[in-house]
Design a protein around this motif. Structure first.
Motif, PDB file in Angstrom:
ATOM      1  N   ASP A 167     -15.643 -16.342  25.003  1.00  0.00           N
ATOM      2  CA  ASP A 167     -16.483 -15.330  24.330  1.00  0.00           C
ATOM      3  C   ASP A 167     -16.349 -13.974  24.885  1.00  0.00           C
ATOM      4  O   ASP A 167     -16.193 -12.899  24.166  1.00  0.00           O
ATOM      5  N   THR A 168     -16.476 -13.965  26.039  1.00  0.00           N
ATOM      6  CA  THR A 168     -16.391 -12.790  27.137  1.00  0.00           C
ATOM      7  C   THR A 168     -15.134 -12.354  27.041  1.00  0.00           C
ATOM      8  O   THR A 168     -14.834 -11.112  26.782  1.00  0.00           O
ATOM      9  N   GLU A 169     -14.084 -13.157  27.034  1.00  0.00           N
ATOM     10  CA  GLU A 169     -12.694 -12.516  26.962  1.00  0.00           C
ATOM     11  C   GLU A 169     -12.184 -12.210  25.701  1.00  0.00           C
ATOM     12  O   GLU A 169     -11.477 -11.061  25.655  1.00  0.00           O
ATOM     13  N   VAL A 170     -12.694 -12.559  24.537  1.00  0.00           N
ATOM     14  CA  VAL A 170     -12.405 -12.040  23.359  1.00  0.00           C
ATOM     15  C   VAL A 170     -13.040 -10.766  23.171  1.00  0.00           C
ATOM     16  O   VAL A 170     -12.702  -9.551  22.657  1.00  0.00           O
ATOM     17  N   THR A 171     -14.132 -10.607  23.539  1.00  0.00           N
ATOM     18  CA  THR A 171     -15.062  -9.403  23.615  1.00  0.00           C
ATOM     19  C   THR A 171     -14.402  -8.140  24.174  1.00  0.00           C
ATOM     20  O   THR A 171     -14.257  -7.224  23.837  1.00  0.00           O
ATOM     21  N   GLU A 202     -12.446  -4.943  23.039  1.00  0.00           N
ATOM     22  CA  GLU A 202     -12.664  -3.391  23.523  1.00  0.00           C
ATOM     23  C   GLU A 202     -11.758  -2.801  24.125  1.00  0.00           C
ATOM     24  O   GLU A 202     -11.538  -1.605  23.988  1.00  0.00           O
ATOM     25  N   TYR A 203     -10.709  -3.395  24.845  1.00  0.00           N
ATOM     26  CA  TYR A 203      -9.646  -2.728  25.407  1.00  0.00           C
ATOM     27  C   TYR A 203      -8.724  -2.256  24.325  1.00  0.00           C
ATOM     28  O   TYR A 203      -8.166  -0.961  24.341  1.00  0.00           O
ATOM     29  N   LEU A 204      -8.702  -3.158  23.320  1.00  0.00           N
ATOM     30  CA  LEU A 204      -7.681  -2.517  22.130  1.00  0.00           C
ATOM     31  C   LEU A 204      -8.163  -1.461  21.340  1.00  0.00           C
ATOM     32  O   LEU A 204      -7.351  -0.499  21.022  1.00  0.00           O
ATOM     33  N   ASN A 232      -2.413  -3.590  28.233  1.00  0.00           N
ATOM     34  CA  ASN A 232      -1.900  -4.645  29.097  1.00  0.00           C
ATOM     35  C   ASN A 232      -3.303  -5.330  29.528  1.00  0.00           C
ATOM     36  O   ASN A 232      -2.976  -6.623  29.675  1.00  0.00           O
ATOM     37  N   PHE A 233      -4.481  -4.815  29.760  1.00  0.00           N
ATOM     38  CA  PHE A 233      -5.786  -5.636  29.839  1.00  0.00           C
ATOM     39  C   PHE A 233      -6.061  -6.410  28.815  1.00  0.00           C
ATOM     40  O   PHE A 233      -6.385  -7.658  29.068  1.00  0.00           O
ATOM     41  N   ALA A 234      -5.857  -5.978  27.490  1.00  0.00           N
ATOM     42  CA  ALA A 234      -5.967  -6.784  26.484  1.00  0.00           C
ATOM     43  C   ALA A 234      -5.035  -7.775  26.316  1.00  0.00           C
ATOM     44  O   ALA A 234      -5.246  -8.981  25.934  1.00  0.00           O
ATOM     45  N   GLU A 235      -3.855  -7.531  26.850  1.00  0.00           N
ATOM     46  CA  GLU A 235      -2.855  -8.783  26.932  1.00  0.00           C
ATOM     47  C   GLU A 235      -3.136 -10.007  27.726  1.00  0.00           C
ATOM     48  O   GLU A 235      -3.348 -11.105  27.526  1.00  0.00           O
ATOM     49  N   GLY A 236      -3.844  -9.651  28.854  1.00  0.00           N
ATOM     50  CA  GLY A 236      -4.221 -10.465  29.936  1.00  0.00           C
ATOM     51  C   GLY A 236      -5.438 -11.404  29.324  1.00  0.00           C
ATOM     52  O   GLY A 236      -5.651 -12.568  29.508  1.00  0.00           O
ATOM     53  N   ASN A 237      -6.331 -10.662  28.824  1.00  0.00           N
ATOM     54  CA  ASN A 237      -7.624 -11.393  28.156  1.00  0.00           C
ATOM     55  C   ASN A 237      -6.977 -12.213  26.911  1.00  0.00           C
ATOM     56  O   ASN A 237      -7.415 -13.428  26.887  1.00  0.00           O
ATOM     57  N   ALA A 238      -6.048 -11.819  26.166  1.00  0.00           N
ATOM     58  CA  ALA A 238      -5.279 -12.915  25.282  1.00  0.00           C
ATOM     59  C   ALA A 238      -4.701 -14.033  25.643  1.00  0.00           C
ATOM     60  O   ALA A 238      -5.158 -15.080  25.478  1.00  0.00           O
ATOM     61  N   LYS A 239      -4.242 -13.934  26.877  1.00  0.00           N
ATOM     62  CA  LYS A 239      -3.567 -15.226  27.834  1.00  0.00           C
ATOM     63  C   LYS A 239      -4.654 -15.783  28.174  1.00  0.00           C
ATOM     64  O   LYS A 239      -4.745 -17.271  27.956  1.00  0.00           O
ATOM     65  N   ARG A 240      -5.856 -15.470  28.572  1.00  0.00           N
ATOM     66  CA  ARG A 240      -6.966 -16.338  29.555  1.00  0.00           C
ATOM     67  C   ARG A 240      -7.649 -16.811  28.194  1.00  0.00           C
ATOM     68  O   ARG A 240      -8.039 -18.157  28.057  1.00  0.00           O
ATOM     69  N   THR A 241      -7.633 -16.280  27.105  1.00  0.00           N
ATOM     70  CA  THR A 241      -8.451 -16.623  25.704  1.00  0.00           C
ATOM     71  C   THR A 241      -7.701 -18.297  25.534  1.00  0.00           C
ATOM     72  O   THR A 241      -8.495 -19.155  25.104  1.00  0.00           O
ATOM     73  N   GLU A 242      -6.493 -17.937  25.360  1.00  0.00           N
ATOM     74  CA  GLU A 242      -5.606 -19.065  25.019  1.00  0.00           C
ATOM     75  C   GLU A 242      -5.834 -20.427  26.021  1.00  0.00           C
ATOM     76  O   GLU A 242      -5.876 -21.384  25.765  1.00  0.00           O
TER      77      GLU A 242
END
Length: 79
Positions: free
Chosen positions: A31-35, A39-41, A59-69
């Motif tokens: 949930d934190t990663e999605v938020t 916010e970064y996007l 790029n931060f948002a892309e990193g969060n997307a990878k961690r989310t998966e």
């Protein structure tokens, strides 16, 4: 090393992490990663004066997307 904080030194399982607790930790992290990703996007989309910052935030948002998966994969393994 502080052996008072070496939780498994005596083999006692009082600090055992249950599946439910682990699931809660992973879900909270997801949930934190999605938020953060959102916010970064949003911030990246609103920046027009600094192309480098815009790209870094993306790029931060892309990193969060990878961690989310990755977190979703771990949660699926627990079900």
């Amino acid at each position: 090393m502080n052996h008072e904080k070496d939780y498994d030194r005596d083999g006692d399982r009082e600090d055992y992490l249950s599946t439910d607790k682990l699931r809660a930790i992973l879900q909270n992290s997801h949930d934190t990663e999605v938020t953060l990703m959102r916010e970064y996007l949003v911030a990246s989309d609103r920046i027009h004066h600094d192309h480098e910052l815009k790209e870094r935030l993306y790029n931060f948002a892309e990193g969060n997307a990878k961690r989310t998966e990755q977190l979703l994969d771990e949660l699926k393994k627990l079900h």
